[in-house]
Design a protein around this motif. Structure first.
Motif, PDB file in Angstrom:
ATOM      1  N   THR A 486       0.847  -1.194   0.000  1.00  0.00           N
ATOM      2  CA  THR A 486       0.000   0.000   0.000  1.00  0.00           C
ATOM      3  C   THR A 486       0.877   1.237   0.000  1.00  0.00           C
ATOM      4  O   THR A 486       1.850   1.319   0.753  1.00  0.00           O
ATOM      5  N   VAL A 487       0.544   2.196  -0.825  1.00  0.00           N
ATOM      6  CA  VAL A 487       1.297   3.436  -0.927  1.00  0.00           C
ATOM      7  C   VAL A 487       0.388   4.578  -0.502  1.00  0.00           C
ATOM      8  O   VAL A 487      -0.737   4.705  -1.017  1.00  0.00           O
ATOM      9  N   THR A 488       0.866   5.390   0.433  1.00  0.00           N
ATOM     10  CA  THR A 488       0.066   6.494   0.958  1.00  0.00           C
ATOM     11  C   THR A 488       0.595   7.811   0.416  1.00  0.00           C
ATOM     12  O   THR A 488       1.790   8.099   0.496  1.00  0.00           O
ATOM     13  N   GLU A 489      -0.303   8.606  -0.131  1.00  0.00           N
ATOM     14  CA  GLU A 489       0.020   9.957  -0.581  1.00  0.00           C
ATOM     15  C   GLU A 489      -1.011  10.893   0.024  1.00  0.00           C
ATOM     16  O   GLU A 489      -2.139  10.982  -0.452  1.00  0.00           O
ATOM     17  N   GLY A 490      -0.597  11.566   1.094  1.00  0.00           N
ATOM     18  CA  GLY A 490      -1.536  12.439   1.796  1.00  0.00           C
ATOM     19  C   GLY A 490      -2.652  11.613   2.416  1.00  0.00           C
ATOM     20  O   GLY A 490      -2.414  10.673   3.167  1.00  0.00           O
ATOM     21  N   ALA A 491      -3.885  11.947   2.072  1.00  0.00           N
ATOM     22  CA  ALA A 491      -5.041  11.231   2.615  1.00  0.00           C
ATOM     23  C   ALA A 491      -5.430  10.040   1.770  1.00  0.00           C
ATOM     24  O   ALA A 491      -6.401   9.328   2.090  1.00  0.00           O
ATOM     25  N   TYR A 492      -4.704   9.794   0.688  1.00  0.00           N
ATOM     26  CA  TYR A 492      -5.077   8.734  -0.250  1.00  0.00           C
ATOM     27  C   TYR A 492      -4.153   7.534  -0.093  1.00  0.00           C
ATOM     28  O   TYR A 492      -2.961   7.664   0.217  1.00  0.00           O
ATOM     29  N   HIS A 493      -4.730   6.359  -0.356  1.00  0.00           N
ATOM     30  CA  HIS A 493      -3.995   5.096  -0.277  1.00  0.00           C
ATOM     31  C   HIS A 493      -4.147   4.370  -1.609  1.00  0.00           C
ATOM     32  O   HIS A 493      -5.254   4.253  -2.139  1.00  0.00           O
ATOM     33  N   TYR A 494      -3.059   3.851  -2.126  1.00  0.00           N
ATOM     34  CA  TYR A 494      -3.063   3.195  -3.429  1.00  0.00           C
ATOM     35  C   TYR A 494      -2.429   1.810  -3.310  1.00  0.00           C
ATOM     36  O   TYR A 494      -1.564   1.578  -2.452  1.00  0.00           O
ATOM     37  N   ASP A 495      -2.886   0.894  -4.197  1.00  0.00           N
ATOM     38  CA  ASP A 495      -2.242  -0.405  -4.276  1.00  0.00           C
ATOM     39  C   ASP A 495      -0.826  -0.240  -4.817  1.00  0.00           C
ATOM     40  O   ASP A 495      -0.567   0.602  -5.689  1.00  0.00           O
ATOM     41  N   GLY A 496       0.097  -1.063  -4.292  1.00  0.00           N
ATOM     42  CA  GLY A 496       1.474  -1.007  -4.742  1.00  0.00           C
ATOM     43  C   GLY A 496       1.725  -1.948  -5.910  1.00  0.00           C
ATOM     44  O   GLY A 496       1.229  -3.086  -5.930  1.00  0.00           O
ATOM     45  N   TYR A 497       2.459  -1.471  -6.916  1.00  0.00           N
ATOM     46  CA  TYR A 497       2.796  -2.275  -8.091  1.00  0.00           C
ATOM     47  C   TYR A 497       4.307  -2.225  -8.341  1.00  0.00           C
ATOM     48  O   TYR A 497       4.940  -1.177  -8.173  1.00  0.00           O
ATOM     49  N   VAL A 498       4.847  -3.359  -8.766  1.00  0.00           N
ATOM     50  CA  VAL A 498       6.203  -3.417  -9.307  1.00  0.00           C
ATOM     51  C   VAL A 498       6.073  -3.455 -10.818  1.00  0.00           C
ATOM     52  O   VAL A 498       5.333  -4.293 -11.366  1.00  0.00           O
ATOM     53  N   ALA A 499       6.781  -2.533 -11.502  1.00  0.00           N
ATOM     54  CA  ALA A 499       6.564  -2.365 -12.937  1.00  0.00           C
ATOM     55  C   ALA A 499       7.845  -2.612 -13.725  1.00  0.00           C
ATOM     56  O   ALA A 499       8.951  -2.294 -13.279  1.00  0.00           O
ATOM     57  N   LEU A 500       7.645  -3.193 -14.940  1.00  0.00           N
ATOM     58  CA  LEU A 500       8.693  -3.270 -15.954  1.00  0.00           C
ATOM     59  C   LEU A 500       8.352  -2.244 -17.026  1.00  0.00           C
ATOM     60  O   LEU A 500       7.231  -2.238 -17.548  1.00  0.00           O
ATOM     61  N   ILE A 501       9.317  -1.395 -17.374  1.00  0.00           N
ATOM     62  CA  ILE A 501       9.075  -0.292 -18.308  1.00  0.00           C
ATOM     63  C   ILE A 501       9.995  -0.454 -19.507  1.00  0.00           C
ATOM     64  O   ILE A 501      11.217  -0.557 -19.358  1.00  0.00           O
ATOM     65  N   THR A 502       9.420  -0.446 -20.717  1.00  0.00           N
ATOM     66  CA  THR A 502      10.214  -0.637 -21.927  1.00  0.00           C
ATOM     67  C   THR A 502      10.770   0.695 -22.421  1.00  0.00           C
ATOM     68  O   THR A 502      10.215   1.757 -22.130  1.00  0.00           O
ATOM     69  N   PRO A 503      11.843   0.647 -23.211  1.00  0.00           N
ATOM     70  CA  PRO A 503      12.353   1.884 -23.822  1.00  0.00           C
ATOM     71  C   PRO A 503      11.495   2.278 -25.024  1.00  0.00           C
ATOM     72  O   PRO A 503      10.633   1.525 -25.474  1.00  0.00           O
ATOM     73  N   SER A 504      11.736   3.463 -25.553  1.00  0.00           N
ATOM     74  CA  SER A 504      10.994   3.944 -26.721  1.00  0.00           C
ATOM     75  C   SER A 504      11.173   2.986 -27.894  1.00  0.00           C
ATOM     76  O   SER A 504      12.281   2.507 -28.157  1.00  0.00           O
ATOM     77  N   GLY A 505      10.065   2.723 -28.598  1.00  0.00           N
ATOM     78  CA  GLY A 505      10.108   1.833 -29.752  1.00  0.00           C
ATOM     79  C   GLY A 505       9.908   0.375 -29.416  1.00  0.00           C
ATOM     80  O   GLY A 505       9.909  -0.478 -30.310  1.00  0.00           O
ATOM     81  N   VAL A 506       9.744   0.050 -28.111  1.00  0.00           N
ATOM     82  CA  VAL A 506       9.561  -1.337 -27.675  1.00  0.00           C
ATOM     83  C   VAL A 506       8.284  -1.418 -26.848  1.00  0.00           C
ATOM     84  O   VAL A 506       8.041  -0.561 -25.994  1.00  0.00           O
ATOM     85  N   THR A 507       7.485  -2.438 -27.099  1.00  0.00           N
ATOM     86  CA  THR A 507       6.270  -2.675 -26.320  1.00  0.00           C
ATOM     87  C   THR A 507       6.174  -4.152 -25.959  1.00  0.00           C
ATOM     88  O   THR A 507       6.880  -4.998 -26.532  1.00  0.00           O
ATOM     89  N   PHE A 508       5.288  -4.444 -25.005  1.00  0.00           N
ATOM     90  CA  PHE A 508       5.040  -5.837 -24.639  1.00  0.00           C
ATOM     91  C   PHE A 508       4.063  -6.447 -25.629  1.00  0.00           C
ATOM     92  O   PHE A 508       3.008  -5.856 -25.921  1.00  0.00           O
TER      93      PHE A 508
END
Length: 731
Positions: A486-508
């Protein structure tokens, strides 16, 4: 006659035998005498005046059993080298009868042997004890004084030899010769500035009279650049019966203080010399102030540090360097110590600043800890350091009152918390500055990534192909709970994610597979976001031990704009990065190389392409294809669509940059660029001016006279048939 002689000889032999048997019967009982010192064995200084008439310990010669015969023995005094010393007076010998001093019945006689020495003394005496009626003597006690000057260091013994009847040979230690020495020490080693300061030197005798009686008994010389303030220098004894001092004088332009002694000590003494040292700033060197000793008295050590001379500055250190995690909030630092080189460096209204590097910011400012500091009466205007500027990197403190006393102070700041950019790894140093004289850098933390990533290999992927499989990844926490659920930003709470991010020109091409390989972190659904450029897995529950997530079945689409070389995925996500608000744009923790991008080998083909003015159909080697923009003639120039001409010529890589309105064509190492509205074409970086600019026609197709691309750029053969209004390109 012969018989008579033989008879007499026989009688004589018999008598001789009888006499030999009878003689032992007349001898007295065997003597047994032991020697011991019965008073303290004292040490003396062989170079002192009192050693000229040194008294030894009283020696007892104990008789057991007593032999009723007149007895005598010779005595001498020997040093540790067996040198015979002189008696300074006739030894006193007392005979003890049944523990009572003799009243003369057994009075011993003491007689000098030999002649006197040059000093008028004897070296050998004879002790004689007579035999008379009365109580039996039980022992003899001997007191002797000797000339001990220049005796060898070590034991001095009373030696008994050539004894008769009651006395046997032997020796007893009656004194110990020990050369006196003088040891110097500094009671304190103060630090002073250009104004100088006071020093105190202590001299300690091991024996009486070790400090010599002389007009230059002890000389104390300061180094170049330092002089004595003559009016302040004094010498005194801290013990009774110490030496008596005369008037102190000065030499070497007041660098040397000369201490005279008019009377020696009568017992071992402790002496103290104090004085103020002045500084010549043009000559004095910073560091230790070492004095040297000379004069009649031998002093050890010959050189002594009595003070430290320095500049008004301070140093900084951190003795508690902590490991912290990148991308996380409120990472606590250890204590930061500011140490004065000189007392009074940190003066009122001067500042101390702590500045973090660019990828770090304060989340909680350090505060001054008086309990951890060694700074009497020192205060700051605010105990907590104040923020400077808007970037969150610098804090400062202002000195309110400086420390009191002659000792350099140490002040301690603690409680500071920071946050570090998610991609920052390695040592973190604070730059210390301000107007208080503190400067330098100090390491306060070692920054570690929240996760470490290990690819399974580096397979090759080809430019322009879809759904290519790359390496699997193991993503491992460096600490438990580094993947937040869980990630808290001020009064808001969000689900936590681990992400893989591709470079420009590449997609999953599809969703990768995420699984827990080690540990107890709990993961949930996998999603694709941002036009399939991000694959993320939800963290449903944090770990209690560092855990590893395996990512497999990673299939990527690699378009023709991707450059050759390493293909790296970023590992980020809000589960790993809590501080994106502090570092906008820092969206990853680490990068992992999952593949190597290559260009497919060129295929040598012979191809012919035919385009017709106004026709949306064209052919390549007889195979009909369709255009989205038909060729046309304008100003006597025949325009063909650049993309279709390039494809017909076997160009492997075609890219369009919509921002710059530029087409890039790559074939067999030839790179061609054409920009909409421009009459300049570049080939491998060289500019070529065309006779017309490139045009853009519906539906957004770039058009050029066919010879510029086909012939001039890629070397194709081109033909124009006026009758059929066709263009033929051949390779």
């Amino acid at each position: 006659m012969l018989k008579t002689r033989k008879k007499w000889i026989s009688i004589l032999l018999t008598l001789a035998m009888l006499v030999g048997l009878m003689v032992p019967l007349a001898a007295p009982a065997s003597a047994a005498t032991t020697y011991e010192a019965i008073t303290n064995v004292k040490s003396f200084n062989p170079s002192s005046d009192t050693a000229a008439d040194q008294e030894g310990a009283t020696v007892q010669a104990k008789f057991d059993p007593y032999v009723p015969e007149p007895s005598d023995v010779l005595i001498e005094v020997h040093d540790s080298n067996n040198k015979v010393l002189e008696f300074t007076s006739t030894p006193t010998v007392t005979v003890i009868q049944d523990d009572t001093v003799s009243n003369g019945v057994y009075a011993a006689t003491v007689t000098p042997i030999g002649s006197k020495t040059a000093n008028g003394y004897y070296q050998t005496y004879k002790i004689s004890v007579p035999t008379q009626a009365g109580p039996k003597p039980v022992s003899v006690q001997i007191k002797a004084k000797f000339y001990g000057k220049d005796a060898a260091n070590g034991d001095v013994s009373l030696v008994f030899f050539k004894g008769s009847n009651q006395f046997s040979s032997g020796s007893v230690v009656i004194a110990r010769a020990k050369s006196g020495n003088v040891t110097a020490s500094a009671i304190d080693i103060p630090t002073f500035s250009d104004q100088g300061g006071s020093v105190t030197i202590r001299f300690e005798e091991s024996l009486a009279e070790a400090i010599e009686q002389d007009s230059s008994s002890i000389k104390i010389k300061l180094p170049n650049g330092f002089t004595w303030d003559k009016a302040t220098v004094s010498a005194s004894s801290l013990t009774s019966d110490g030496p008596v001092f005369g008037t102190i004088t000065f030499e070497d332009s007041d660098r040397t203080a000369v201490i005279p002694v008019t009377t020696k000590s009568s017992s071992s003494a402790i002496v103290q010399v104090t004085g103020t040292v002045k500084v010549d700033t043009t000559l004095a060197k910073t560091g230790n102030v070492d004095v040297t000793f000379s004069g009649k008295t031998s002093v050890s050590p010959s050189t002594l540090t009595v003070a430290n001379y320095g500049e008004y500055k301070a140093s900084v250190e951190c003795n508690d360097v902590k490991d912290i995690t990148a991308g996380k909030l409120d990472q606590e630092l250890g204590k930061i110590l500011i140490k004065e080189d000189m007392p009074g460096t940190l003066v009122a209204n001067r500042t101390i600043t702590f500045t973090l590097p660019e990828k770090a910011k304060w989340t909680e400012n350090p505060y001054y800890s008086s309990g951890d500091s060694d700074a009497p009466n020192f205060t700051l205007k605010d105990n907590t350091m104040q923020s400077v500027g808007s970037d969150g990197r610098q804090v400062k403190a202002i000195v309110n009152t400086q420390s009191k006393g002659s000792e350099a102070t140490t002040i301690v700041f603690k409680g500071g918390k920071i946050t570090v950019a998610p991609d920052f790894v390695g040592p973190l140093e604070i730059e210390v500055g301000g107007t208080a004289g503190v400067s330098g850098t100090v390491k306060v933390a070692e920054v570690k990534p929240s996760v470490e990533v290990k690819p399974s290999g580096t397979p090759e992927v080809i430019i322009g192909r879809q759904g290519q499989v790359v390496a699997d990844l193991d993503i491992t926490e460096t600490l438990k709970e580094n993947m937040a659920a869980t990630v808290t930003e001020g009064a808001y709470h969000y689900d936590g994610y681990v992400a893989l991010i591709t470079p420009s020109g590449v997609t999953f091409a599809e969703k990768p597979s995420f699984s827990v390989k080690e540990g107890d972190v709990v993961i949930g659904d996998v999603v694709l976001e941002a036009n399939d450029s991000i694959a993320a897995v939800r963290i449903k529950a944090t770990s209690t031990t560092p855990s590893t997530i395996n990512v497999s079945n990673i299939k990527l689409n690699v378009d023709r704009s991707v450059a050759e070389g390493a293909l790296q995925l970023k590992i980020g996500g809000n589960a790993l990065i809590e501080n994106q608000g502090y570092f906008p744009g820092n969206d990853y923790v680490v990068k992992a190389t999952v593949a190597k991008v290559i260009t497919p080998a060129p295929v040598e083909t012979k191809a012919t392409a035919v385009f017709k003015i106004g026709d949306y159909k064209y052919t390549i080697s007889g195979v009909e294809k369709t255009l989205d923009a038909a060729p046309f003639i304008q100003d006597n120039r025949t325009y063909l669509p650049v993309r279709y001409v390039a494809e017909a010529l076997g160009v492997q890589n075609i890219a369009w940059n919509d921002e710059t309105k530029t087409a890039t064509l790559i074939r067999n190492g030839i790179v061609v660029q054409v920009k909409e509205g421009s009459d300049i074409m570049t080939v491998n970086g060289a500019s070529i001016k065309m006779d017309v600019p490139a045009l853009n026609v519906a539906p957004g197709r770039l058009m050029l006279p066919f010879r510029w691309i086909a012939q001039y750029a890629f070397g194709a053969n081109v033909q124009w048939d006026e009758a059929t209004q066709t263009v033929t390109l051949s390779l």
